[in-house]
Design a protein around this motif. Structure first.
Motif, PDB file in Angstrom:
ATOM      1  N   ASN A 185      60.782   4.356-104.027  1.00 42.61           N
ATOM      2  CA  ASN A 185      60.369   5.928-103.865  1.00 42.61           C
ATOM      3  C   ASN A 185      61.648   6.628-103.397  1.00 42.61           C
ATOM      4  N   ARG A 186      62.458   6.272-103.527  1.00 44.85           N
ATOM      5  CA  ARG A 186      63.073   7.416-104.025  1.00 44.85           C
ATOM      6  C   ARG A 186      63.660   8.127-105.337  1.00 44.85           C
ATOM      7  N   ILE A 187      63.705   7.172-105.296  1.00 41.25           N
ATOM      8  CA  ILE A 187      63.827   7.169-107.159  1.00 41.25           C
ATOM      9  C   ILE A 187      62.414   8.398-107.730  1.00 41.25           C
ATOM     10  N   GLY A 188      60.941   8.014-107.183  1.00 36.56           N
ATOM     11  CA  GLY A 188      59.822   8.670-107.284  1.00 36.56           C
ATOM     12  C   GLY A 188      60.446  10.339-106.925  1.00 36.56           C
ATOM     13  N   THR A 189      60.982  10.058-105.281  1.00 41.50           N
ATOM     14  CA  THR A 189      61.221  11.840-104.561  1.00 41.50           C
ATOM     15  C   THR A 189      62.130  12.526-105.689  1.00 41.50           C
ATOM     16  N   ALA A 190      63.578  12.270-105.897  1.00 37.79           N
ATOM     17  CA  ALA A 190      64.004  12.628-106.901  1.00 37.79           C
ATOM     18  C   ALA A 190      63.299  13.533-107.733  1.00 37.79           C
ATOM     19  N   ALA A 191      62.661  12.253-108.932  1.00 40.87           N
ATOM     20  CA  ALA A 191      61.777  12.906-110.141  1.00 40.87           C
ATOM     21  C   ALA A 191      61.063  14.569-109.133  1.00 40.87           C
ATOM     22  N   ALA A 238      66.831  12.862-102.531  1.00 46.31           N
ATOM     23  CA  ALA A 238      66.338  11.764-101.824  1.00 46.31           C
ATOM     24  C   ALA A 238      67.164  11.111-101.051  1.00 46.31           C
ATOM     25  N   GLY A 239      68.135  11.637-100.500  1.00 49.23           N
ATOM     26  CA  GLY A 239      68.912  10.405 -99.825  1.00 49.23           C
ATOM     27  C   GLY A 239      69.719   9.211-101.200  1.00 49.23           C
ATOM     28  N   ARG A 249      62.070   3.544-117.014  1.00 51.68           N
ATOM     29  CA  ARG A 249      61.033   4.361-116.556  1.00 51.68           C
ATOM     30  C   ARG A 249      60.969   5.511-116.362  1.00 51.68           C
ATOM     31  N   LYS A 250      60.103   6.482-115.139  1.00 54.69           N
ATOM     32  CA  LYS A 250      59.974   7.520-115.216  1.00 54.69           C
ATOM     33  C   LYS A 250      61.421   7.891-114.397  1.00 54.69           C
ATOM     34  N   GLY A 251      61.746   8.830-114.109  1.00 59.09           N
ATOM     35  CA  GLY A 251      63.044   8.448-112.809  1.00 59.09           C
ATOM     36  C   GLY A 251      63.997   8.400-112.955  1.00 59.09           C
ATOM     37  N   ASP A 252      64.602   7.656-114.325  1.00 60.74           N
ATOM     38  CA  ASP A 252      65.615   6.794-114.681  1.00 60.74           C
ATOM     39  C   ASP A 252      67.115   7.690-115.672  1.00 60.74           C
TER      40      ASP A 252
END
Length: 184
Positions: free
Chosen positions: A67-73, A107-108, A131-134
């Motif tokens: 979830n945090r990686i998604g938030t960063a994206a 994103a913390g 994956r997306k966000g990497d």
């Protein structure tokens, strides 16, 4: 009346004792052997519960990280159109590593400031597992550029002086992938 977890535990002990007595009558084992078997089964059940609880905690941690990686994206996506400026880390202008460190910080998640330091911090993955966000890194032994993988061979990045934060196709085969996702 519904049985609460506490009631179930209070009832479980007498039931285990009854099970041991039943084993004495049906198998001819001594009471201590029957109790030992029941205790072993109870211990095995406790280990399974502990194992399941651990797996559940790990799954929750993985989901929180994802979830945090998604938030960063999403944070990075909101920066599209912001100008490139060498050494800038937002919020109005960015260089490549400034964009990634800013997005993950919002994103913390902590990520070092430079592309090479970020490469040292992430877990390296194969290109086919990205994956997306990497993160996508460019350069040989010393990484000089980084972007956020956007899917379908594209990255979101702040490319060079005079340009703006944008999504574009990866232009070379000479890149490496890294992730902040948890293993598993």
């Amino acid at each position: 009346m519904l049985a609460t977890p506490r009631m179930r535990r209070l009832v479980a002990l007498p039931i285990a004792s009854l099970a041991a007595l039943a084993m004495v009558f049906t198998t001819g084992q001594s009471a201590s052997a029957a109790t030992s078997t029941t205790t072993t089964k109870t211990a095995t059940a406790s280990k399974l519960k502990a194992s399941t609880a651990k797996q559940l905690r790990q799954a929750r941690a993985k989901q929180r990280r994802a979830n945090r990686i998604g938030t960063a994206a999403r944070v990075a996506a909101r920066q599209k159109g912001d100008p490139y400026r060498y050494g800038a880390s937002g919020p109005g202008a960015f260089d490549c590593s400034g964009l990634t460190s800013y997005s993950f910080r919002k994103a913390g998640m902590k990520l070092p400031r430079t592309a090479n330091s970020q490469y040292q911090r992430v877990r390296k993955i194969k290109k086919r597992n990205i994956r997306k966000g990497d993160l996508v890194f460019f350069g040989g032994s010393r990484k000089y550029h980084v972007g956020i993988y956007w899917g379908k061979g594209r990255i979101l990045h702040s490319p060079y002086s005079g340009s703006r934060v944008k999504v574009e196709r990866i232009w070379t085969r000479g890149w490496s992938a890294g992730t902040l996702r948890l293993r598993g």
